[in-house]
Design a protein around this motif. Structure first.
Motif, short mmCIF file in Angstrom:
data_model
loop_
_atom_site.label_atom_id
_atom_site.label_comp_id
_atom_site.label_asym_id
_atom_site.label_seq_id
_atom_site.Cartn_x
_atom_site.Cartn_y
_atom_site.Cartn_z
N SER A 2 0.83 -1.21 0.00
CA SER A 2 0.00 0.00 0.00
C SER A 2 0.87 1.25 0.00
N LEU A 3 1.91 1.26 0.83
CA LEU A 3 2.81 2.41 0.87
C LEU A 3 3.55 2.58 -0.45
N ALA A 4 3.93 1.47 -1.07
CA ALA A 4 4.61 1.54 -2.37
C ALA A 4 3.67 2.12 -3.43
N TYR A 5 2.42 1.67 -3.44
CA TYR A 5 1.45 2.21 -4.40
C TYR A 5 1.27 3.72 -4.18
N LEU A 6 1.16 4.13 -2.92
CA LEU A 6 0.96 5.55 -2.62
C LEU A 6 2.19 6.37 -3.01
N ALA A 7 3.39 5.83 -2.77
CA ALA A 7 4.61 6.55 -3.16
C ALA A 7 4.66 6.75 -4.67
N LEU A 8 4.29 5.72 -5.41
CA LEU A 8 4.31 5.84 -6.88
C LEU A 8 3.21 6.77 -7.38
N SER A 9 2.02 6.69 -6.78
CA SER A 9 0.94 7.59 -7.17
C SER A 9 1.33 9.04 -6.87
N CYS A 10 1.91 9.26 -5.71
CA CYS A 10 2.37 10.60 -5.33
C CYS A 10 3.40 11.11 -6.33
N THR A 11 4.30 10.24 -6.75
CA THR A 11 5.33 10.62 -7.71
C THR A 11 4.74 10.96 -9.06
N ILE A 12 3.82 10.13 -9.53
CA ILE A 12 3.18 10.37 -10.83
C ILE A 12 2.49 11.74 -10.84
N ILE A 13 1.76 12.04 -9.78
CA ILE A 13 1.03 13.31 -9.72
C ILE A 13 1.99 14.47 -9.51
N SER A 14 3.05 14.27 -8.74
CA SER A 14 4.06 15.33 -8.53
C SER A 14 4.75 15.70 -9.83
N VAL A 15 5.11 14.70 -10.62
CA VAL A 15 5.73 14.96 -11.92
C VAL A 15 4.72 15.59 -12.87
N GLY A 16 3.49 15.08 -12.86
CA GLY A 16 2.43 15.69 -13.68
C GLY A 16 2.18 17.14 -13.30
N GLY A 17 2.19 17.43 -12.01
CA GLY A 17 2.03 18.81 -11.54
C GLY A 17 3.16 19.70 -12.00
N TRP A 18 4.39 19.15 -11.98
CA TRP A 18 5.55 19.90 -12.45
C TRP A 18 5.41 20.22 -13.95
N VAL A 19 4.99 19.22 -14.73
CA VAL A 19 4.80 19.43 -16.18
C VAL A 19 3.74 20.51 -16.40
N TRP A 20 2.62 20.39 -15.71
CA TRP A 20 1.53 21.37 -15.84
C TRP A 20 2.03 22.77 -15.49
N GLU A 21 2.66 22.91 -14.34
CA GLU A 21 3.12 24.23 -13.89
C GLU A 21 4.19 24.80 -14.82
N THR A 22 5.12 23.97 -15.24
CA THR A 22 6.19 24.43 -16.13
C THR A 22 5.61 24.92 -17.45
N CYS A 23 4.70 24.15 -18.02
CA CYS A 23 4.08 24.57 -19.29
C CYS A 23 3.27 25.85 -19.11
N TYR A 24 2.41 25.87 -18.10
CA TYR A 24 1.54 27.02 -17.86
C TYR A 24 2.38 28.28 -17.60
N CYS A 25 3.33 28.18 -16.68
CA CYS A 25 4.13 29.36 -16.33
C CYS A 25 5.04 29.79 -17.47
N SER A 26 5.52 28.85 -18.26
CA SER A 26 6.35 29.20 -19.41
C SER A 26 5.55 30.00 -20.43
#
Length: 189
Positions: free
Chosen positions: A8-32
């Motif tokens: 369960s912790l492994a799934y949550l760590a990976l889900s957190c990572t996927i969304i964190s990277v997705g958030g970075w992509v979104w923010e980088t594109c939007y702010c750029s």
């Protein structure tokens, strides 16, 4: 029971990572686009904004049982705003700088939160609970347990190293030059 908790912790760590990277992509594109130049987003060196992933996991845990979309939006609005304010205040106090500033928006509070961003987070809470978490966690559950554990260990190690390097850099740490005895120093030109 222990294996189930670890998975369960492994799934949550990976889900957190996927969304964190997705958030970075979104923010980088939007702010750029808004700033008309390539914007470097996030606190860490790597391509990740952990506030998105952590907030998504907290919202899913706290609000995952809420079925009414309007209630989910309102509660996500409030919870995400509180999390963003706490994260912004903590970062500002610890490092003496800001990674975001909403002071140009009306009704902002200390430039760390504003209704406009909170509305976006409310929408994200609905998408997160109804679509993202079920899809991501469902997809991860189909993978081999060993692969999930290895990937989770890898991303946790990468985050730990990135966080350590980031904190050292933000604190102004520089490697010390070794002090050589005078007899071993090269003559100055």
């Amino acid at each position: 029971m222990t294996h189930q908790l670890v998975m369960s912790l492994a799934y949550l760590a990976l889900s957190c990572t996927i969304i964190s990277v997705g958030g970075w992509v979104w923010e980088t594109c939007y702010c750029s686009v808004v700033e008309r130049h390539l914007a470097r987003r996030g606190m860490l060196f790597g391509p990740s904004c952990p506030i998105y992933g952590v907030c998504a996991i907290v919202v899913w845990f706290v609000l995952g049982g809420v079925r009414d979309t309007a209630a989910l939006f309102a509660l996500g609005f409030v919870l995400s705003t509180a999390l963003e304010y706490c994260a912004g205040t903590l970062l500002e106090r610890r490092f003496g700088r800001r990674w975001w500033d909403y002071s140009m928006f009306p009704l902002n509070f200390r430039g760390l939160v504003c209704p406009q961003a909170s509305c976006v987070f409310g929408v994200f809470a609905v998408i997160n609970v109804k679509l993202l978490q079920p899809t991501i966690l469902g997809g991860l559950a189909t993978l081999d347990h060993g692969s999930v554990l290895a990937a989770a260990a890898l991303v946790c190690a990468a985050y730990a190293l990135d966080l350590a390097a980031t904190v050292l850099a933000l604190d102004g740490w520089r490697p010390r030059r070794p002090h050589l005895p005078r007899a071993l120093r090269l003559p100055q030109a």
